[in-house]
Structures are given as C-alpha cells and as structure tokens.
Motif scaffolding. Structure first.
Motif, PDB file in Angstrom:
ATOM      1  N   ASP A  79      59.945 -48.273 -40.113  1.00  0.00           N
ATOM      2  CA  ASP A  79      61.272 -48.942 -39.552  1.00  0.00           C
ATOM      3  C   ASP A  79      60.796 -50.436 -39.135  1.00  0.00           C
ATOM      4  N   LYS A 119      59.627 -54.110 -39.604  1.00  0.00           N
ATOM      5  CA  LYS A 119      60.227 -55.329 -40.230  1.00  0.00           C
ATOM      6  C   LYS A 119      59.245 -56.430 -40.534  1.00  0.00           C
ATOM      7  N   SER A 160      67.097 -55.088 -44.239  1.00  0.00           N
ATOM      8  CA  SER A 160      66.826 -53.521 -44.261  1.00  0.00           C
ATOM      9  C   SER A 160      65.424 -53.686 -44.368  1.00  0.00           C
ATOM     10  N   PRO A 161      64.646 -52.756 -43.714  1.00  0.00           N
ATOM     11  CA  PRO A 161      62.971 -52.603 -43.653  1.00  0.00           C
ATOM     12  C   PRO A 161      62.715 -52.187 -45.057  1.00  0.00           C
ATOM     13  N   ASP A 202      70.294 -48.938 -49.484  1.00  0.00           N
ATOM     14  CA  ASP A 202      70.680 -50.047 -48.688  1.00  0.00           C
ATOM     15  C   ASP A 202      71.119 -51.133 -49.721  1.00  0.00           C
ATOM     16  N   ASN A 219      67.565 -47.752 -44.364  1.00  0.00           N
ATOM     17  CA  ASN A 219      66.346 -47.677 -44.713  1.00  0.00           C
ATOM     18  C   ASN A 219      66.090 -46.870 -45.851  1.00  0.00           C
ATOM     19  N   TRP A 250      72.268 -50.785 -42.467  1.00  0.00           N
ATOM     20  CA  TRP A 250      71.135 -50.300 -43.188  1.00  0.00           C
ATOM     21  C   TRP A 250      70.728 -48.941 -42.687  1.00  0.00           C
TER      22      TRP A 250
END
Length: 256
Positions: A48, A50, A198-199, A237, A255, A253
């Motif tokens: 999760d 970023k 989005s990660p 995503d 992920n 998002w």
C-alpha cells in the motif's frame, strides 16, 4: 518492525516518513546504516506504500559517515554495510525522496543521490569532502557521472568543494528547490502529487523508468510496450482510471 534507535518513522496516506535522528549532525555509523537498511527492507514489503521520504532531525540532514569507521580494521565492514544500504535504496519499488536541509555531506550526500528525487531547502549545503581526509567517495564516483556527467563528477570528488542547493539544482541533482521557511509545505505538495495515484501504478511507472536504463532504443521500446500492454492494461486500476475520467469523477483505486 525494526526497533529504532537512530530513526523515527511515521506513515500517513501511503507515504512513509523516515527521519534520521542521531545528534548532532546525523552522522552515520555502522549500526545506524544497518537499522536504516532493515527499515527500508520492511517498508518495501508494504504493497500500500506510495513513497518513502527520508528527512533529517536537527541542524543537518546528514554530515557523512563516522571517520572512525574508516580505520583499516573497520573499513571492510563499513563499506559492506554502506553498500547494502545504497543497494536497498535502489531496490525500493516506490519513489524515494531525500528531503534535505542543512548539511548534506560525504556519505550523507551519497545516500541522498541514491534516492530517486532530492527535494532541498535553499540553505542546504552539499559536497563530497572525502578527498580532504585522504579518501574517495566510492558510490559518488559511480553515481555522479550518470547524474551530472564525468567532468562535474571529477570536480565534485577532487575539489571537496561545498555547493549551495542552488548550484546543485542547476546541475540537475535537485528536483525541487524550496524556500527554507516553506520547506515542509513544499515537500507536502510533492508527496501529495504522488499520493493521488494508485500504489500499483506508481510501482509500474518507476519500474518502467529503471528497468530500461542503459538499453538501446529498440530493445527499450519493445520492452516498455510489452509492459504497457501485458501488465499495465491488465490492472483494475488502469481500467478504473479510464472509467473515472469518462465519468468525470475521482478514481477509486483498489491497488490491483
């Protein structure tokens, strides 16, 4: 989670803030470098996440590596541990940001330039002064030619000169040069820009850049095209990004 003696760490909205905390000038010793390496390795497993921001507490960001750890009996271990830290920074899947204020010298500058981006306050000072003590900066000798070219790299390493943040910005070593009294605000804006994405897609964008460094244009274009079609376009995503644009709303998002 690694027990922290030389660092502080917080996470908020996908951004990890790692703070160097070894008074007085956050000079690295072997134990501090080992702790930071272990912490970054743990953060790298967080899907999760970023971005990772490395800041410094006190008057300096990091003024180097302990001179005592350069003695002949300690130098092999110091180099092994320092190399492991630099390799861990390179291995991070998300963008890494060195948020530099004050002195950023020697091994401290090497850690900063290992990061993907350097965000600096105008009063920050940079340099590789190792030559003045009869040493050379191993990582800077390898990394700097890619960032500023061989001529400037040799200048930096052989003069031991100190450079203003403005000079480093003009060389291209600094991505964002911020007013001292608005440093945290400016840094927050950079983190927020990354945080909108989005990660998973952040990771793919970084991978797309780093995986193709040094490749010829034909091989690089073929490889990144394959990544676009067979990885990116198969993510939920990316499809959500398209859908949210068409529906004129903020993307949600997942992920994946």
């Amino acid at each position: 989670m690694t027990e922290l003696s030389f660092h502080e760490m917080t996470k908020e909205k996908g951004a990890a803030r790692v703070v160097l905390n070894r008074p007085k000038h956050n000079v690295f010793n072997i134990e501090m470098m080992q702790e930071l390496t272990a912490l970054l390795d743990e953060l790298n497993a967080d899907d999760d996440l970023k971005c990772v921001v490395i800041s410094g507490k006190g008057a300096s960001w990091c003024a180097g590596v302990e001179v005592g750890d350069h003695k002949p009996e300690l130098a092999p271990e110091m180099i092994r541990v320092f190399d492991a830290l630099l390799k861990q920074i390179h291995a991070m899947k998300v963008p890494t940001i060195a948020a530099v204020h004050g002195a950023c010298l020697g091994g401290g500058m090497e850690v900063a330039i290992a990061c993907d981006m350097v965000v600096a306050a105008k009063a920050a000072v940079f340099g590789q002064p190792e030559i003045k003590l009869g040493f050379l900066p191993p990582y800077a000798a390898v990394r700097l030619p890619h960032l500023v070219g061989p001529s400037k790299a040799i200048e930096i390493c052989t003069t031991g000169r100190r450079y203003t943040a403005q000079a480093m910005y003009e060389m291209g070593l600094i991505s964002d040069l911020l007013e001292d009294d608005a440093f945290e605000e400016g840094l927050g804006k950079v983190i927020k820009e990354i945080g909108h994405a989005s990660p998973l897609i952040i990771r793919l964008n970084k991978k797309a850049v780093k995986q193709h460094l040094g490749l010829g244009i034909d091989a690089a274009m073929e490889s990144v095209g394959d990544m676009f079609l067979n990885q990116l376009m198969k993510t939920e995503d990316t499809l959500e990004g398209i859908k949210s644009f068409e529906e004129k709303r903020r993307a949600e998002w997942v992920n994946r």
